[in-house]
Design a protein around this motif. Structure first.
Motif, mmCIF file in Angstrom:
data_model
loop_
_atom_site.group_PDB
_atom_site.id
_atom_site.type_symbol
_atom_site.label_atom_id
_atom_site.label_comp_id
_atom_site.label_asym_id
_atom_site.label_seq_id
_atom_site.Cartn_x
_atom_site.Cartn_y
_atom_site.Cartn_z
ATOM 1 N N MET B 249 2.917 -14.426 10.906
ATOM 2 C CA MET B 249 4.084 -14.381 10.015
ATOM 3 C C MET B 249 3.839 -15.221 8.769
ATOM 4 O O MET B 249 4.123 -14.810 7.648
ATOM 5 C CB MET B 249 5.324 -14.906 10.734
ATOM 6 C CG MET B 249 5.840 -14.018 11.851
ATOM 7 S SD MET B 249 7.156 -14.873 12.749
ATOM 8 C CE MET B 249 7.787 -13.533 13.751
ATOM 9 N N LEU B 250 3.277 -16.419 8.993
ATOM 10 C CA LEU B 250 3.050 -17.344 7.881
ATOM 11 C C LEU B 250 2.067 -16.742 6.879
ATOM 12 O O LEU B 250 2.274 -16.822 5.664
ATOM 13 C CB LEU B 250 2.531 -18.666 8.424
ATOM 14 C CG LEU B 250 2.214 -19.743 7.398
ATOM 15 C CD1 LEU B 250 3.437 -20.055 6.570
ATOM 16 C CD2 LEU B 250 1.711 -21.000 8.087
ATOM 17 N N VAL B 251 1.021 -16.131 7.392
ATOM 18 C CA VAL B 251 -0.003 -15.587 6.488
ATOM 19 C C VAL B 251 0.538 -14.370 5.747
ATOM 20 O O VAL B 251 0.285 -14.189 4.550
ATOM 21 C CB VAL B 251 -1.271 -15.238 7.283
ATOM 22 C CG1 VAL B 251 -2.259 -14.479 6.420
ATOM 23 C CG2 VAL B 251 -1.905 -16.515 7.801
ATOM 24 N N ILE B 252 1.291 -13.531 6.460
ATOM 25 C CA ILE B 252 1.888 -12.375 5.777
ATOM 26 C C ILE B 252 2.799 -12.866 4.661
ATOM 27 O O ILE B 252 2.753 -12.385 3.527
ATOM 28 C CB ILE B 252 2.669 -11.494 6.779
ATOM 29 C CG1 ILE B 252 1.702 -10.788 7.731
ATOM 30 C CG2 ILE B 252 3.511 -10.443 6.037
ATOM 31 C CD1 ILE B 252 2.376 -9.923 8.768
ATOM 32 N N VAL B 294 -4.916 -10.463 4.610
ATOM 33 C CA VAL B 294 -5.990 -11.462 4.559
ATOM 34 C C VAL B 294 -7.071 -11.019 3.564
ATOM 35 O O VAL B 294 -7.624 -11.819 2.818
ATOM 36 C CB VAL B 294 -6.594 -11.677 5.957
ATOM 37 C CG1 VAL B 294 -7.838 -12.554 5.871
ATOM 38 C CG2 VAL B 294 -5.575 -12.323 6.880
ATOM 39 N N LEU B 295 -7.361 -9.709 3.553
ATOM 40 C CA LEU B 295 -8.419 -9.205 2.671
ATOM 41 C C LEU B 295 -7.979 -9.169 1.215
ATOM 42 O O LEU B 295 -8.752 -9.500 0.321
ATOM 43 C CB LEU B 295 -8.831 -7.797 3.101
ATOM 44 C CG LEU B 295 -9.725 -7.680 4.326
ATOM 45 C CD1 LEU B 295 -9.864 -6.235 4.760
ATOM 46 C CD2 LEU B 295 -11.095 -8.272 4.037
ATOM 47 N N LEU B 296 -6.743 -8.755 0.981
ATOM 48 C CA LEU B 296 -6.344 -8.468 -0.399
ATOM 49 C C LEU B 296 -5.464 -9.554 -1.012
ATOM 50 O O LEU B 296 -5.497 -9.765 -2.218
ATOM 51 C CB LEU B 296 -5.587 -7.133 -0.456
ATOM 52 C CG LEU B 296 -6.361 -5.935 0.077
ATOM 53 C CD1 LEU B 296 -5.496 -4.692 0.091
ATOM 54 C CD2 LEU B 296 -7.621 -5.710 -0.749
ATOM 55 N N LEU B 297 -4.629 -10.189 -0.195
ATOM 56 C CA LEU B 297 -3.683 -11.187 -0.726
ATOM 57 C C LEU B 297 -3.795 -12.467 0.076
ATOM 58 O O LEU B 297 -2.903 -12.800 0.844
ATOM 59 C CB LEU B 297 -2.239 -10.671 -0.589
ATOM 60 C CG LEU B 297 -1.685 -9.693 -1.587
ATOM 61 C CD1 LEU B 297 -0.272 -9.319 -1.167
ATOM 62 C CD2 LEU B 297 -1.678 -10.281 -2.976
#
Lengths: 289, 323, 249
Positions: B249-252, B294-297
């Protein structure tokens, strides 16, 4: 006496499995500084391949190379994209990427192999028990110990005693110098990742006879393998062996002595150990400044 | 004093507006759903204090949240659902747990910290799962009394939503003040240059311990209210997979932004609720979204939004400035 | 007058390599001591031991009359035993002003405050502005450390140390990579800030050391060769043979 020996062998067979799984993780960690949380996925893939293979009637012993190849192939695909881009990134980003991939792999496998627990049909040669001091002990677990020792030794020889291993270790220390010698380090790192993934698959194939195969096992195994590598001190070969023994024995004997709260005791012991020795059993000497 | 930047004021105003409007527009189901987003988002935001400011990734945050949930539920079962009692019991228990985790965070970092917090969290889970007399074991605890404040019963969806919203808002302001205070700056310094910080006389273990206590207190407050959404608490609220979910959730949402935690929790729970209605493969979906982010943002949606917003604003201004 | 820093019998090995052996040295209040010696002499290792970043195998370190061997680096720094590092170690993402405030708040005992943040920030701001004015970096106060020039970063690094109001300042090659003028400017800032601060200065530029230091200690291969006034050290035969001689040729 017999009981103690049987429990010790139980612990050793579990340690052998942890060693093989942990080595797959620690090889990429120590040689490429890459944290691969998708390793549990490779393990479970190997387990499923082995279960299907053993049920198919093909020569049983080919199940292990088949699992190695299947997981190695999955590793090769993921290595090209996206692992390769993350070798130079911080651990945190690697952890996030590979954890996300492990979630995807887990759901794909649930889709493909179903959600039930699959147990392999062991070949006659590996079934049954042997009697040690009048105590029955599953033959398969002895096989597991033997396989763990043999494969661990093989890997150690490969990395420590061959020219390939030497080039690899040199590439880790100074990639630039090795490249000026005309060696393509990209291929080298790809080979290590495939080897590690294949090793994960092979451990899964071997472990299926003991732990079966089901959704969620990938995470359980991943965590135990991570604990093994971390308790061992991250990365060194001897450390991973020591870590596998510590974790294997802690989990086995806590089940013997504290059946109800086995995991509480084992986890607390391991956590306590890591609190006292925050860098694990065998820490590579590091100078901060 | 300095102006409050747009990137902070805008979401705050939007949040207040949403809090005011939602009870008028949304139905009972959605209000409960929003309350869940807010409570989990609060816990995720407290995790952001550790991960975003301190670079300290732990896999034991669910143990703080879940310990608080159990303590609050047990207190309510025995003593009734008084709001302050429940909040106090839950937050207090979480602070104790955080002190334990704090010893871990003082002594280790990186993968060691990840595994150590995971182990400690799993010990808590094992206790919740096996100590049937107190925790209800695998079944968890049911039949909790509803929350109350003096003569008012706080069990309707609207009351629960407003309660969660108020808690989330207070927690956000608290976390913001932590980040801006000396302690928050010290946490950032300890992440960027730990050696320099020691040479400046800062005790890194002490900084980390306090950060863990702050995070634990906030996560605990959110956890205390969580059981009362459905009058139920179960062992999965302590399990490490919830810790992993919080990190997702945090990473999103966006590491380091604090408010991104709510965004991430909303997106994750919406995917879980709505995609799972159409397909069994919602985890695949979540995994794909997560990996793509993770890959794009790498700074998450919050980073992408403010980055994009600030970028376009700067573009507009510079174009205007030119003759 | 008793010494501010007393080092006695310090020994340290990395594996089989003996890096320091039997180092004894004292620094008095307000004194400037130059620490020189060829590369690998053990100067930085000695700093690391004195400030607690490394634990010595043998010997004792006393600061302001009390043993500090068991204290962590932060605790020693808080007592006024402050160091800088060989490479400028700044917070790349923080502004110069914020970085100095970080040090000033720690000095005021407010480094870990949560409540009353505004008062803390205001209190440290005054100290920070004074340091900025003294150093002539005031117009760079709002810039990110990563955007400053190398020379400015070195000064900023030093200012962070000065913001702690140290009793003893250990400077590890603060002038390396700087021009003569920049180096003089940097040392001038230290002296102007507080003349009572004792300084131990590691530098490879012999002129700087001989011009600025009251006493000089010469290290060679982990041992203390000679300690004395610049005059005495310059004329010492052993020192010439080990170090200066090779430069004089």
């Amino acid at each position: 006496m017999g009981y103690a020996i049987v429990q010790t062998l139980n612990a050793l067979s579990f340690s052998a499995l942890l060693l093989l799984t942990g080595l797959g993780l620690s090889v990429v960690l120590s040689l490429m500084n890459f944290v691969n949380l998708a390793h549990g996925g490779f393990y479970l893939l190997g387990s499923y391949v082995a279960v299907l293979w053993l049920g198919s009637g093909a020569p049983w012993w080919l199940a292990f190379p088949a699992a190695f190849l299947a997981a190695g192939l999955a590793g090769a695909v993921l290595e090209r994209f996206p692992f390769r881009r993350f070798y130079a990134r911080p651990h945190l980003m690697q952890v996030l990427l590979t954890y996300g991939l492990s979630v995807i792999m887990a759901d794909l496998m649930r889709w493909g192999f179903g959600a039930q627990i699959l147990t392999p049909e062991l070949p006659a040669a590996l079934q049954g028990v042997v009697f040690l001091f009048d105590m029955p002990f599953p033959l398969y677990r002895l096989f597991l110990i033997g396989a763990g020792v043999a494969l661990g030794l093989l890997l150690w020889l490969l990395l420590d005693r061959t020219l390939w291993g030497a080039v690899l270790r040199a590439a880790v220390t100074d990639r630039g110098i090795v490249e000026t010698l005309g060696i393509d380090t990209r291929h080298l790192f790809a080979a290590v990742l495939v080897l590690s993934a294949g090793l994960g698959g092979l451990s899964g194939a071997l472990g299926a006879g003991m732990l079966a195969a089901y959704p969620g096992l990938d995470e359980e195994v991943l965590i135990l393998a991570l604990v093994t590598v971390v308790v061992g001190g991250l990365g060194s070969f001897g450390g991973t062996v020591a870590g596998a023994l510590v974790v294997g024995f802690a989990l086995t004997f806590s089940k013997v002595w504290f059946p109800e709260f086995a995991n509480v005791v084992a986890f607390s012991a391991m956590a306590g150990f890591l609190l006292l020795r925050p860098n694990g059993l065998i820490a590579p000497p590091l100078r901060q400044i | 004093m300095r102006d409050i930047p747009l990137s902070r004021a805008a979401p705050l105003a939007a949040a207040l507006l949403a809090l005011a409007l939602a009870p008028l527009l949304a139905g009972a189901f959605h209000l409960r759903f929003l309350a869940e987003i807010l409570l989990l988002g609060t816990a995720v935001m407290s995790l952001d204090l550790l991960v975003g400011l301190g670079g300290l990734v732990t896999l034991g945050h669910a143990a703080l949240f879940g310990t608080a949930a159990y303590a609050a539920a047990i207190a309510a079962l025995h003593l009734g659902g008084n709001l302050f009692l429940v909040l106090g019991a839950g937050t207090g228990a979480a602070l104790l747990m955080a002190a334990l985790m704090g010893v871990a965070i003082m002594r280790s970092s990186h993968l060691f910290l990840l595994i150590l917090t995971l182990l400690l969290g799993q010990v808590a889970w094992e206790v919740a799962f096996h100590w049937r007399e107190v925790t209800g074991g695998a079944d968890g605890l049911r039949g909790l009394p509803p929350l109350s404040l003096g003569p008012w019963r706080l069990d309707g969806p609207r009351a629960l939503f407003l309660l969660s919203g108020g808690l989330a808002l207070a927690a956000y302001l608290l976390a913001r003040s932590f980040a801006d205070a000396p302690i928050g700056r010290a946490l950032v310094g300890a992440r960027e240059q730990p050696l320099r910080m020691s040479a400046l006389g800062y005790s890194i273990p002490r900084i980390r311990f306090r950060a863990m206590l702050a995070a634990g207190g906030i996560a605990g407050a959110a956890g205390s209210l969580y059981p009362f959404l459905n009058l139920y608490v179960g062992p999965q609220s302590v399990h490490w997979s919830l810790s992993a979910t919080m990190i997702i959730m945090l990473v999103i949402g966006g590491v380091g932004s604090l408010w991104g935690a709510f965004l991430g929790s909303a997106i994750y729970l919406a995917l879980q609720t709505y995609v799972s209605a159409y397909t069994d493969r919602w985890q695949l979906f979540v995994g794909l979204v997560f990996v793509l982010i993770v890959l794009l943002l790498p700074r998450g949606l919050a980073g992408g939004l403010t980055g994009g917003l600030a970028g376009s604003l700067a573009g507009v201004l510079s174009r205007r400035g030119r003759p | 007058m008793s010494a501010l820093l007393e080092i006695s019998g310090i020994g340290k090995s990395f594996g089989a390599v003996r890096v320091l052996s039997g180092i004894s040295l004292a620094v008095s209040e307000g004194e400037t001591l130059g620490l020189i010696g060829p590369n690998g002499a053990g100067k930085t290792t000695l700093f690391n031991v004195v400030t607690g970043f490394l634990r010595a195998d043998a010997g004792q370190v006393r600061f302001a009359g009390a043993p500090v061997d068991r204290l962590p680096p932060a605790e020693r720094a808080a007592r006024g035993l402050v160091r800088t590092f060989q490479k400028a170690m700044v917070f790349p993402a923080l502004s110069l002003r914020e970085s100095l405030a970080m040090a000033a708040r720690q000095r005021a005992g407010q480094g870990l405050r949560w409540l009353g943040a505004r008062a803390c920030h205001q209190e440290s701001a005054a100290r920070v502005e004074r340091l900025l004015a003294e150093s002539g970096l005031a117009r760079h106060g709002g810039e990110r450390m990563a955007d400053l020039s190398y020379g400015e970063q070195r000064i900023a690094d030093l200012l962070m140390a000065l913001a702690l109001e140290p009793r003893l300042l250990l400077l590890d090659e603060p002038t390396a990579g700087l021009s003569q003028a920049e180096a003089e400017r940097l040392l001038g800032i230290v002296r102007r800030h507080d003349a009572r601060t004792a300084i131990v200065l590691i530098a490879h530029d012999i002129d700087i050391v001989f011009n600025h230091c009251d006493r000089i200690a010469v290290m060679h291969l982990g041992q203390l060769l000679r300690t004395g006034t610049p005059q005495a050290v310059r004329q010492d035969a052993a020192v010439r043979a080990a170090y200066l001689g090779s430069l004089a040729d």
